[in-house]
Design a protein around this motif. Structure first.
Motif, PDB file in Angstrom:
ATOM      1  N   VAL A  84     -28.653 -54.039 -24.636  1.00  0.00           N
ATOM      2  CA  VAL A  84     -28.841 -54.237 -26.010  1.00  0.00           C
ATOM      3  C   VAL A  84     -27.609 -53.440 -26.932  1.00  0.00           C
ATOM      4  O   VAL A  84     -27.022 -53.877 -27.724  1.00  0.00           O
ATOM      5  CB  VAL A  84     -30.185 -54.218 -26.601  1.00  0.00           C
ATOM      6  N   GLU A  85     -27.843 -52.096 -26.578  1.00  0.00           N
ATOM      7  CA  GLU A  85     -26.876 -51.262 -27.475  1.00  0.00           C
ATOM      8  C   GLU A  85     -25.656 -51.211 -27.013  1.00  0.00           C
ATOM      9  O   GLU A  85     -24.425 -51.130 -27.596  1.00  0.00           O
ATOM     10  CB  GLU A  85     -27.496 -49.768 -27.074  1.00  0.00           C
ATOM     11  N   GLU A  86     -25.289 -51.401 -25.616  1.00  0.00           N
ATOM     12  CA  GLU A  86     -23.880 -51.413 -25.052  1.00  0.00           C
ATOM     13  C   GLU A  86     -23.285 -52.829 -25.070  1.00  0.00           C
ATOM     14  O   GLU A  86     -21.997 -52.393 -25.176  1.00  0.00           O
ATOM     15  CB  GLU A  86     -24.183 -51.130 -23.275  1.00  0.00           C
ATOM     16  N   HIS A  87     -23.870 -53.725 -25.262  1.00  0.00           N
ATOM     17  CA  HIS A  87     -23.267 -55.072 -25.211  1.00  0.00           C
ATOM     18  C   HIS A  87     -23.646 -55.991 -26.451  1.00  0.00           C
ATOM     19  O   HIS A  87     -22.702 -56.279 -27.092  1.00  0.00           O
ATOM     20  CB  HIS A  87     -23.364 -55.870 -23.649  1.00  0.00           C
ATOM     21  N   TYR A  88     -25.050 -56.311 -26.479  1.00  0.00           N
ATOM     22  CA  TYR A  88     -25.405 -57.252 -27.489  1.00  0.00           C
ATOM     23  C   TYR A  88     -24.957 -56.838 -28.690  1.00  0.00           C
ATOM     24  O   TYR A  88     -24.388 -57.697 -29.509  1.00  0.00           O
ATOM     25  CB  TYR A  88     -26.733 -57.582 -27.351  1.00  0.00           C
ATOM     26  N   ASN A  89     -25.485 -55.548 -29.187  1.00  0.00           N
ATOM     27  CA  ASN A  89     -25.369 -55.001 -30.515  1.00  0.00           C
ATOM     28  C   ASN A  89     -23.532 -54.986 -30.797  1.00  0.00           C
ATOM     29  O   ASN A  89     -23.330 -55.449 -32.092  1.00  0.00           O
ATOM     30  CB  ASN A  89     -25.954 -53.603 -30.859  1.00  0.00           C
ATOM     31  N   PRO A  90     -22.950 -54.509 -30.163  1.00  0.00           N
ATOM     32  CA  PRO A  90     -21.436 -54.334 -30.560  1.00  0.00           C
ATOM     33  C   PRO A  90     -20.723 -56.026 -30.441  1.00  0.00           C
ATOM     34  O   PRO A  90     -20.024 -56.360 -31.334  1.00  0.00           O
ATOM     35  CB  PRO A  90     -20.704 -53.751 -29.251  1.00  0.00           C
ATOM     36  N   LEU A  91     -21.295 -56.906 -29.568  1.00  0.00           N
ATOM     37  CA  LEU A  91     -20.978 -58.237 -29.727  1.00  0.00           C
ATOM     38  C   LEU A  91     -21.324 -58.945 -31.235  1.00  0.00           C
ATOM     39  O   LEU A  91     -20.459 -59.749 -31.848  1.00  0.00           O
ATOM     40  CB  LEU A  91     -21.669 -59.246 -28.770  1.00  0.00           C
ATOM     41  N   ILE A  92     -22.612 -58.804 -31.763  1.00  0.00           N
ATOM     42  CA  ILE A  92     -22.944 -59.149 -32.875  1.00  0.00           C
ATOM     43  C   ILE A  92     -22.035 -58.484 -34.189  1.00  0.00           C
ATOM     44  O   ILE A  92     -21.698 -59.297 -35.052  1.00  0.00           O
ATOM     45  CB  ILE A  92     -24.320 -59.031 -33.276  1.00  0.00           C
ATOM     46  N   ARG A  93     -21.883 -57.263 -34.115  1.00  0.00           N
ATOM     47  CA  ARG A  93     -21.101 -56.531 -34.858  1.00  0.00           C
ATOM     48  C   ARG A  93     -19.614 -57.127 -35.055  1.00  0.00           C
ATOM     49  O   ARG A  93     -19.139 -57.239 -36.176  1.00  0.00           O
ATOM     50  CB  ARG A  93     -21.188 -54.867 -34.804  1.00  0.00           C
ATOM     51  N   THR A  94     -19.260 -57.414 -33.937  1.00  0.00           N
ATOM     52  CA  THR A  94     -17.822 -57.658 -33.922  1.00  0.00           C
ATOM     53  C   THR A  94     -17.453 -58.931 -34.449  1.00  0.00           C
ATOM     54  O   THR A  94     -16.793 -59.504 -35.432  1.00  0.00           O
ATOM     55  CB  THR A  94     -17.359 -57.805 -32.506  1.00  0.00           C
ATOM     56  N   VAL A  95     -18.660 -59.983 -34.294  1.00  0.00           N
ATOM     57  CA  VAL A  95     -18.652 -61.395 -34.773  1.00  0.00           C
ATOM     58  C   VAL A  95     -18.750 -61.230 -36.332  1.00  0.00           C
ATOM     59  O   VAL A  95     -17.817 -61.989 -37.185  1.00  0.00           O
ATOM     60  CB  VAL A  95     -19.597 -62.241 -34.348  1.00  0.00           C
ATOM     61  N   THR A  96     -19.502 -60.562 -36.778  1.00  0.00           N
ATOM     62  CA  THR A  96     -19.903 -60.628 -38.137  1.00  0.00           C
ATOM     63  C   THR A  96     -18.830 -59.729 -39.098  1.00  0.00           C
ATOM     64  O   THR A  96     -18.546 -60.233 -40.283  1.00  0.00           O
ATOM     65  CB  THR A  96     -21.345 -59.997 -38.414  1.00  0.00           C
ATOM     66  N   SER A  97     -18.228 -59.065 -38.437  1.00  0.00           N
ATOM     67  CA  SER A  97     -17.488 -57.880 -39.092  1.00  0.00           C
ATOM     68  C   SER A  97     -15.842 -58.670 -38.954  1.00  0.00           C
ATOM     69  O   SER A  97     -14.945 -58.173 -39.806  1.00  0.00           O
ATOM     70  CB  SER A  97     -17.297 -56.468 -38.742  1.00  0.00           C
ATOM     71  N   MET A  98     -15.568 -59.656 -37.964  1.00  0.00           N
ATOM     72  CA  MET A  98     -14.246 -59.964 -37.994  1.00  0.00           C
ATOM     73  C   MET A  98     -13.849 -60.668 -39.206  1.00  0.00           C
ATOM     74  O   MET A  98     -14.229 -61.443 -39.703  1.00  0.00           O
ATOM     75  CB  MET A  98     -14.377 -61.175 -36.747  1.00  0.00           C
ATOM     76  N   PRO A  99     -12.385 -60.096 -39.527  1.00  0.00           N
ATOM     77  CA  PRO A  99     -11.815 -60.723 -40.769  1.00  0.00           C
ATOM     78  C   PRO A  99     -11.413 -61.995 -40.778  1.00  0.00           C
ATOM     79  O   PRO A  99     -10.298 -62.457 -41.236  1.00  0.00           O
ATOM     80  CB  PRO A  99     -11.050 -59.520 -41.126  1.00  0.00           C
ATOM     81  N   LYS A 100     -12.087 -63.076 -40.170  1.00  0.00           N
ATOM     82  CA  LYS A 100     -11.609 -64.462 -39.963  1.00  0.00           C
ATOM     83  C   LYS A 100     -12.844 -65.327 -39.646  1.00  0.00           C
ATOM     84  O   LYS A 100     -13.822 -64.729 -39.067  1.00  0.00           O
ATOM     85  CB  LYS A 100     -10.241 -64.544 -39.064  1.00  0.00           C
ATOM     86  N   PRO A 101     -12.855 -66.657 -39.832  1.00  0.00           N
ATOM     87  CA  PRO A 101     -14.014 -67.328 -39.556  1.00  0.00           C
ATOM     88  C   PRO A 101     -14.295 -67.438 -38.033  1.00  0.00           C
ATOM     89  O   PRO A 101     -13.307 -67.458 -37.223  1.00  0.00           O
ATOM     90  CB  PRO A 101     -13.719 -68.756 -40.232  1.00  0.00           C
ATOM     91  N   VAL A 102     -15.650 -67.214 -37.694  1.00  0.00           N
ATOM     92  CA  VAL A 102     -16.122 -67.628 -36.484  1.00  0.00           C
ATOM     93  C   VAL A 102     -16.957 -68.633 -36.150  1.00  0.00           C
ATOM     94  O   VAL A 102     -18.100 -68.781 -36.932  1.00  0.00           O
ATOM     95  CB  VAL A 102     -16.679 -66.367 -35.882  1.00  0.00           C
ATOM     96  N   ILE A 103     -16.831 -69.769 -35.503  1.00  0.00           N
ATOM     97  CA  ILE A 103     -17.522 -71.105 -35.762  1.00  0.00           C
ATOM     98  C   ILE A 103     -18.183 -71.298 -34.074  1.00  0.00           C
ATOM     99  O   ILE A 103     -17.491 -71.001 -33.331  1.00  0.00           O
ATOM    100  CB  ILE A 103     -16.883 -72.278 -35.756  1.00  0.00           C
ATOM    101  N   ALA A 104     -19.533 -71.257 -34.008  1.00  0.00           N
ATOM    102  CA  ALA A 104     -19.980 -71.724 -32.917  1.00  0.00           C
ATOM    103  C   ALA A 104     -20.252 -73.315 -32.548  1.00  0.00           C
ATOM    104  O   ALA A 104     -20.579 -73.929 -33.551  1.00  0.00           O
ATOM    105  CB  ALA A 104     -21.889 -71.144 -32.802  1.00  0.00           C
TER     106      ALA A 104
END
Length: 262
Positions: A84-104
């Motif tokens: 959770v701390e090693e992978h999932y949390n960084p994944l979510i932070r990277t998606v939400t902070s990315m300075p461009k749109p991310v679409i699922a």
């Protein structure tokens, strides 16, 4: 790059495809590390102006790979949920902070951390056969990958608690009705529709999109005064961009703007 993740670029859009179709694209350590690296690369690459995340085969992502998880439990590891701390949390932070749109682009099932990943994206396009399942309680766990923060903001506290506590699937039409997804398309069409939407945004004012993400993220956890201050700072930054000047010039001269993303 590992074959568990496919990467394709076209016209400023980077498509990331989770590629474990036989396992419903469930997340192993290998796939989590590959996805995190690819997202960080996309965030830093100026040629990438929008990102689409999807899954190969009949599912978007079934969440944590339980076979790998059980093996870690049986191995006597001190804390197999360090992921959770090693992978999932960084994944979510990277998606939400990315300075461009991310679409699922959600095709088929999105469950557990897979659904949480979709909720963290800026927009969600789902096919008619998509369904969302908060499966954590079914395996005696609570929730991770930001779902306690993202899901109530999408559909409200009451519906989020229902999904988390009862672990009942939500079909695509209901997901659209309650605001969990933004667009509903035919079966098998989610990735194409998401790429078309991302392509449109890739020609848009990327710097403004970045400021929009920044202000909305900040406002979700702040009071009005703090939100106003963040908005003011972001607007000053946006007002200094080439895209703003181009848009104003195009409006005054009655022509279509050409956004550079800067």
């Amino acid at each position: 790059m590992s074959e568990v993740l496919l990467i394709d670029d076209a016209a400023g859009v980077r498509l990331l495809t989770l590629n474990r179709p036989d396992a419903f694209n469930s997340l192993t350590v290998e796939l989590k590390q590959a996805l995190l690296g690819a997202l960080r690369d996309a965030a830093a690459d100026e040629s990438v102006r929008a990102v689409v995340i999807t899954g190969a085969g009949k599912a978007f992502c079934a969440g944590q790979d339980l076979k790998e998880h059980v093996a870690q439990l049986d191995s006597g590891e001190e804390s197999p949920l360090n992921t959770v701390e090693e992978h999932y949390n960084p994944l979510i932070r990277t998606v939400t902070s990315m300075p461009k749109p991310v679409i699922a682009a959600v095709n088929g099932t999105a469950a557990g951390a897979g659904a949480s990943l979709a909720y963290a994206c800026d927009l969600r396009v789902a096919s008619a056969d998509a369904k969302f399942l908060m499966a954590f309680a079914n395996v005696g766990l609570s929730g991770d990958s930001g779902v306690s923060w993202t899901l109530p903001r999408l559909i409200g506290y009451g519906r989020a608690m229902e999904m988390l506590l009862l672990a009942e699937p939500v079909a695509a039409e209901e997901a659209l009705r309650i605001g969990m997804i933004n667009r509903l398309v035919g079966s098998g069409e989610a990735t194409t529709a998401a790429q078309e939407l991302a392509g449109r945004m890739a020609t848009g004012p990327t710097s403004a999109y970045a400021r929009i993400k920044e202000t909305v993220l900040a406002a979700a956890a702040e009071g009005l005064d703090e939100a106003l201050a963040v908005e003011a700072g972001a607007q000053v930054q946006a007002g200094q961009t080439d895209d703003h000047r181009e848009a104003v010039s195009a409006f005054l001269n009655k022509r279509t703007p050409h956004f550079s993303g800067h």
